[in-house]
Design an enzyme around this catalytic site. Structure first.
Site, PDB file in Angstrom:
ATOM      1  N   THR A 211       0.827  -1.213   0.000  1.00 33.96           N
ATOM      2  CA  THR A 211       0.000   0.000   0.000  1.00 33.96           C
ATOM      3  C   THR A 211       0.861   1.263   0.000  1.00 33.96           C
ATOM      4  O   THR A 211       0.328   2.366  -0.060  1.00 33.96           O
ATOM      5  CB  THR A 211      -0.920   0.029   1.232  1.00 33.96           C
ATOM      6  OG1 THR A 211      -0.112  -0.031   2.421  1.00 33.96           O
ATOM      7  CG2 THR A 211      -1.870  -1.153   1.225  1.00 33.96           C
ATOM      8  N   THR A 216      11.582  -1.484   0.097  1.00 29.40           N
ATOM      9  CA  THR A 216      13.032  -1.511  -0.109  1.00 29.40           C
ATOM     10  C   THR A 216      13.398  -2.306  -1.356  1.00 29.40           C
ATOM     11  O   THR A 216      14.289  -1.916  -2.113  1.00 29.40           O
ATOM     12  CB  THR A 216      13.734  -2.099   1.128  1.00 29.40           C
ATOM     13  OG1 THR A 216      13.474  -1.265   2.254  1.00 29.40           O
ATOM     14  CG2 THR A 216      15.238  -2.189   0.916  1.00 29.40           C
ATOM     15  N   ASP A 269      -4.153  -4.429  11.241  1.00 31.10           N
ATOM     16  CA  ASP A 269      -2.719  -4.352  11.483  1.00 31.10           C
ATOM     17  C   ASP A 269      -2.476  -4.442  12.984  1.00 31.10           C
ATOM     18  O   ASP A 269      -1.894  -3.563  13.597  1.00 31.10           O
ATOM     19  CB  ASP A 269      -2.152  -3.038  10.921  1.00 31.10           C
ATOM     20  CG  ASP A 269      -0.651  -3.134  10.644  1.00 31.10           C
ATOM     21  OD1 ASP A 269      -0.104  -4.246  10.722  1.00 31.10           O
ATOM     22  OD2 ASP A 269      -0.039  -2.102  10.362  1.00 31.10           O
ATOM     23  N   SER A 277       4.358 -11.713  11.820  1.00 25.33           N
ATOM     24  CA  SER A 277       4.779 -11.496  10.436  1.00 25.33           C
ATOM     25  C   SER A 277       6.276 -11.217  10.356  1.00 25.33           C
ATOM     26  O   SER A 277       7.023 -11.882   9.627  1.00 25.33           O
ATOM     27  CB  SER A 277       3.987 -10.326   9.845  1.00 25.33           C
ATOM     28  OG  SER A 277       4.562  -9.868   8.641  1.00 25.33           O
TER      29      SER A 277
END
Length: 510
Positions: A211, A216, A269, A277
């Site tokens: 989103t 990176t 989240d 995660s």
């Protein structure tokens, strides 16, 4: 031709040009010569079998013989790719019940605490694409409501074990991770060459944007190839002490990518899911020492110090359980880091810092040095408290730049050249004053609207930060785009709200 078990229909596979995301989807003609549509009443899935290959898929019916003939099984792109058999293969098809692990999901929805084997079964079904997006969402929502520490440990371990597990021939393997949300925060691409130039092992695997306007991996792909195999990644690390690779290509914690793909559109989240995660990927990557960056700001993922403290304790709790040394730092998340937002613009900032250019963004340079210093302190041969001085020495001497060039050459050339977007407009201050606040979330959306990260040269170039004085009509930032439609949308969005709040200077006339 493989023998078909009794009760199974036999259809010839056909590749159908449909992108169904994560889900395995097959299409069957309503006039199928081998299957009756009423067979699927009460079933949302079919089981596909060819020899020893099996796969579950969601079934759709069609009246279009041009898409799928009566004797064919249309396979959408993901299902065709995962099944791994050529078009024209005879495939046995039968209605299939839901995975048994969904019973555990239903129990979790009703408030039950799950045991480790139940969570392990859910993760196994996730990584084998046995869940629909709706069923994944059910698991995420049920876990978001409440998750015990035992469930968090079980989920982290199951996710780490589900994919590739990397191991390195060194006692100390350092890594860093930022929880995200801050535009332009490409510190990893500066930290890695600094730490690698010192001699510590830092095999950095990163994600692509979901989103945000750049991950990176998206930014590094402007400079070098990031879709490395496990073998190629190990070769780069062996020769350079580090790498900057896309984690999705080496299959680290594949359940995480599946969960995130459903989690983000639902705006889920939770701290527990975030920790599972991140930690599952770091455990799978073989890290021994991990630095976590928690930006705190009004538009960041963490808005208060108390939220950051709770998340820090969760990371440390999981790290202790798995023998991973975890250090957590909170950083300023009030505004973007650097000047570029979008892969190519961010890559410019990174290389400017590494090259010690006078105009390189100071905030990106300083934050990278401080993060690198924390990691360098894990070197037993480095005197305590000298990490920052050593990081500065490696950057200022050009050693970090040389190491980055070495990593780029080892990983291979970028897949394509990334030019900066040629459609531009400056968004200007509407009044005299001082920049009092910048909405990071809105700038992220604005850069994505302009085309980033799909168009790597699209995005935003910042001219002003919090505390800077501005005059009416002075540029705050420049929008870059390639596609006229994306450019027009971004311009309209910026005209509605520039994301900058400008307040009068103290002592100035109202």
């Amino acid at each position: 031709m493989n023998a078909i078990p009794p009760g199974r229909a036999q259809l010839r596979s056909r590749r159908v040009n449909l992108d169904t995301g994560r889900e395995n989807v097959v299409v069957i003609s309503r006039r199928s010569t081998a299957l009756r549509p009423d067979l699927f009443r009460g079933f949302s899935r079919v089981e596909l079998r060819s020899g020893s290959k099996t796969q579950l898929a969601t079934v759709l019916l069609t009246d279009d013989d041009g898409l799928v003939g009566p004797d064919q099984l249309g396979m959408a792109e993901p299902a065709f790719r995962r099944f791994g058999q050529p078009a024209g293969t005879y495939i046995a098809v039968t209605p299939a019940p839901s995975p048994p692990s969904l019973d555990a999901v239903r129990a979790k929805i009703q408030g039950k605490t799950l045991e480790a084997p139940e969570i392990g079964a859910i993760v196994d079904d996730l990584v084998h694409y046995r869940y629909s997006d709706m069923e994944i969402a059910a698991f995420l929502v049920s876990s978001a409501n409440f998750m015990t520490s035992g469930e968090l440990i079980a989920l982290t371990e199951a996710m780490a074990r589900a994919g590739t597990q990397l191991r390195w021939n060194t006692k100390t393997v350092v890594d860093k991770h930022c929880i995200g949300g801050i535009p332009g925060n490409r510190t990893s691409m500066i930290v890695v060459p600094i730490v690698a130039a010192h001699g510590l092992t830092i095999p950095k695997t990163s994600s692509r944007a979901i989103t945000s306007p750049a991950g990176t991996a998206d930014t590094m792909e402007v400079l070098a190839r990031v879709d490395l195999s496990v073998e190629a990644m190990k070769e780069v690390v062996a020769s350079c002490n580090g790498c900057l690779a896309w984690g999705g290509h080496v299959n680290l914690s594949p359940a995480d990518d599946i969960l995130i793909g459903v989690e983000r559109p639902l705006a889920l989240d939770t701290h527990e899911q975030m920790v599972a995660s991140i930690m599952s990927k770091k455990l799978a990557a073989g890290s021994t020492h991990l630095l976590i960056d928690l930006p705190v700001g009004p538009n960041a993922k963490l808005t208060t110090a108390s939220q950051a403290m709770r998340l820090r304790k969760l990371f440390q709790f999981v790290g202790d359980r798995f023998g991973l040394v975890v250090e957590v730092v909170t950083t300023d998340g009030r505004q973007p880091i650097g000047r570029g937002i979008g892969p190519a613009l961010e890559a410019q900032d990174v290389m400017a810092v590494l090259a010690n250019e006078p105009q390189a963004p100071r905030d990106l340079r300083e934050k990278s040095l401080r993060l690198a210093a924390h990691l360098l302190e894990h070197d037993p041969d480095l005197r305590g408290g000298t990490g920052y001085a050593r990081a500065s020495e490696l950057l200022e001497s050009g050693a970090a730049l040389r190491q980055m060039v070495k990593i780029i050459e080892a990983q291979g050339p970028a897949p394509s050249a990334s030019k900066i977007g040629t459609l531009t407009i400056d968004v200007c201050a509407e009044r005299d004053g001082v920049v009092a606040a910048i909405d990071c979330l809105r700038l992220n959306r604005l850069a994505r609207t302009a085309g980033a990260p799909l168009d790597k040269g699209a995005g935003i170039k910042l001219y002003k930060k919090i505390g800077d004085r501005v005059e009416q009509g002075e540029p705050l930032y420049r929008i870059h785009a390639f596609e006229p439609s994306a450019f027009d949308l971004a311009v309209g969005m910026a005209q509605l709200d520039s994301a900058y709040r400008i307040e009068p200077q103290a002592g100035a006339a109202p």
